[in-house]
Write an enzyme that holds these catalytic residues in place. Structure first.
Site, PDB file in Angstrom:
ATOM      1  CG  ASN A  10      -2.029  -0.887   1.258  1.00  0.00           C
ATOM      2  OD1 ASN A  10      -2.422  -1.392   0.210  1.00  0.00           O
ATOM      3  ND2 ASN A  10      -2.575  -1.154   2.430  1.00  0.00           N
ATOM      4  CD  GLU A 136      -3.990  -4.535   4.812  1.00  0.00           C
ATOM      5  OE1 GLU A 136      -2.952  -4.383   4.155  1.00  0.00           O
ATOM      6  OE2 GLU A 136      -4.317  -3.781   5.736  1.00  0.00           O
ATOM      7  CG  LEU A 212      -2.361  -8.744  25.226  1.00  0.00           C
ATOM      8  CD1 LEU A 212      -1.955  -9.350  26.556  1.00  0.00           C
ATOM      9  CD2 LEU A 212      -3.857  -8.959  24.975  1.00  0.00           C
ATOM     10  CG  ASP A 237       2.943   6.592  12.630  1.00  0.00           C
ATOM     11  OD1 ASP A 237       1.898   6.001  12.950  1.00  0.00           O
ATOM     12  OD2 ASP A 237       3.295   6.780  11.450  1.00  0.00           O
ATOM     13  N   GLY A 242       2.376  -3.624  14.915  1.00  0.00           N
ATOM     14  CA  GLY A 242       1.993  -5.043  14.930  1.00  0.00           C
ATOM     15  C   GLY A 242       2.684  -5.813  13.809  1.00  0.00           C
ATOM     16  CG  ASP A 243       1.964  -4.734   9.875  1.00  0.00           C
ATOM     17  OD1 ASP A 243       1.121  -5.618  10.153  1.00  0.00           O
ATOM     18  OD2 ASP A 243       1.670  -3.666   9.305  1.00  0.00           O
TER      19      ASP A 243
HETATM   20  O1  RIB Z   1      -0.675  -2.357   9.722  1.00  0.00           O
HETATM   21  C1  RIB Z   1      -0.449  -1.089   9.195  1.00  0.00           C
HETATM   22  C2  RIB Z   1      -0.825  -1.057   7.748  1.00  0.00           C
HETATM   23  O2  RIB Z   1      -2.212  -1.267   7.627  1.00  0.00           O
HETATM   24  C3  RIB Z   1      -0.568   0.259   7.050  1.00  0.00           C
HETATM   25  O3  RIB Z   1       0.717   0.357   6.514  1.00  0.00           O
HETATM   26  C4  RIB Z   1      -1.694   0.357   6.041  1.00  0.00           C
HETATM   27  O4  RIB Z   1      -1.265   0.307   4.716  1.00  0.00           O
HETATM   28  C5  RIB Z   1      -2.632  -0.790   6.366  1.00  0.00           C
HETATM   29  O5  RIB Z   1      -2.478  -1.843   5.504  1.00  0.00           O
END
Ligand code: RIB
Length: 309
Positions: A10, A136, A212, A237, A242-243
């Site tokens: 994205n 997604e 959590l 930010d 989580g990613d």
């Molecule tokens: O987890 C964060 C992501 O969620 C963002 O980078 C955004 O693109 C959405 O996919």
């Protein structure tokens, strides 16, 4: 063992706002910044920066080349990302002064994934390889089924948790890495303290990692139960934290480290990620993460004493 992360890419439009816009309200943002993102891309970059070899599978549109640049610079193999007509996926993100966000997604190319494309990508992998996936892209249920049929292990980050996700056969997952809202939705449990056990009962094959927020993360598998606290930092930010956690945790586990160490590395990387702007851009390298941990683990007196000796 090869790692395939099949997921979204994205363009993140990040609007700094004094508060999240309310229903019926018109609100001026203070700043617009554009960052690389997408749960798929972020997790591939986290894996690569943590030191794991990773192939990314996915689609971009005509405007998505900058996403491949940052992925490739981070060490992600992008030979399985294809370009299609139309727009790349994007996210409209409201970011408040405390670093919290709200995200609105437009699928774009991420929603043009077909079964033919999935089959072509999976043909490059063998039994014993690992598929990481989120929710997604189009056809997550087919992706999961076809990967399992091919003998791949599956790590699922069930995010966002919507109807398409609920059509997936979640029993196929070997790892479920999810946040508290996703955990409550998938377990059906309203008492958060019961969610790890409820998930393990419902998905006995899966190693459960439940994040959590400020309360840290829990790992649950068989009789093992671990709690990893967060490393407190000033959040700028939180997008992509989580990613970062997911990519680092998996990279460490696949490297052969115990779950306790993988959780610690993941928590440290996530703390560094929330200290900077942008999702993919703020993911730290392994070296930065190890340095942060080494610093954090020194006794308080050493940390504060910066006088030359
Ligand atoms: O987890 C964060 C992501 O969620 C963002 O980078 C955004 O693109 C959405 O996919």
């Amino acid at each position: 063992m090869k790692i395939l992360n099949f997921g979204s890419l994205n363009c993140d439009y990040v609007y700094s706002v004094p508060h999240m816009v309310q229903e019926g309200e018109t609100l001026s943002s203070r700043k617009l910044e554009v960052f690389p993102g997408g749960k798929g891309l972020n997790q591939s970059i986290a894996l690569a920066r943590a030191g794991a070899p990773v192939f990314h599978g996915g689609l971009i549109g005509e405007d998505g080349d900058f996403l491949l640049d940052i992925a490739a610079e981070s060490g992600v193999d992008c030979s399985l990302v294809e370009r299609v007509p139309g727009r790349t996926g994007h996210a409209i993100i409201q970011l408040t002064p405390s670093g919290q966000n709200c995200i609105l997604l437009h699928g774009g190319a991420n929603r043009q994934i077909t079964e033919d494309f999935i089959v072509r990508v999976l043909e490059r992998f063998e039994p014993g390889d690992l598929l990481l996936m989120q929710n997604e892209i189009s056809l997550p249920d087919r992706l999961m089924e076809l990967a399992a049929r091919r003998g791949l292990s599956i790590a699922l980050n069930p995010s966002p948790c919507d109807e398409a996700l609920l059509r997936c056969d979640l029993q196929l997952a070997d790892y479920l890495i999810l946040n508290e809202l996703e955990g409550m939705a998938l377990s059906g449990e309203k008492d958060l303290s019961r969610v790890p056990d409820a998930l393990q009962e419902k998905f006995p094959k899966a190693r459960i990692v439940l994040t959590l927020g400020k309360d840290g993360a829990v790992f649950r598998y068989g009789k093992e139960k671990l709690l990893q606290p967060v490393f407190p930092v000033q959040a700028v930010d939180t997008t992509g934290a989580g990613d970062t956690f997911t990519g680092y945790f998996l990279a460490a586990v696949l490297e052969g480290l115990p779950a306790s160490r993988a959780l610690q590395l993941a928590a440290a990387a996530a703390a560094l990620a929330v200290s900077g702007m942008g999702a993919a851009s703020s993911i730290p390298t392994r070296q930065q993460t190890e340095a942060f941990l080494a610093f954090r683990q020194k006794p308080e007196s050493c940390k504060n004493d910066s006088r030359p000796k």
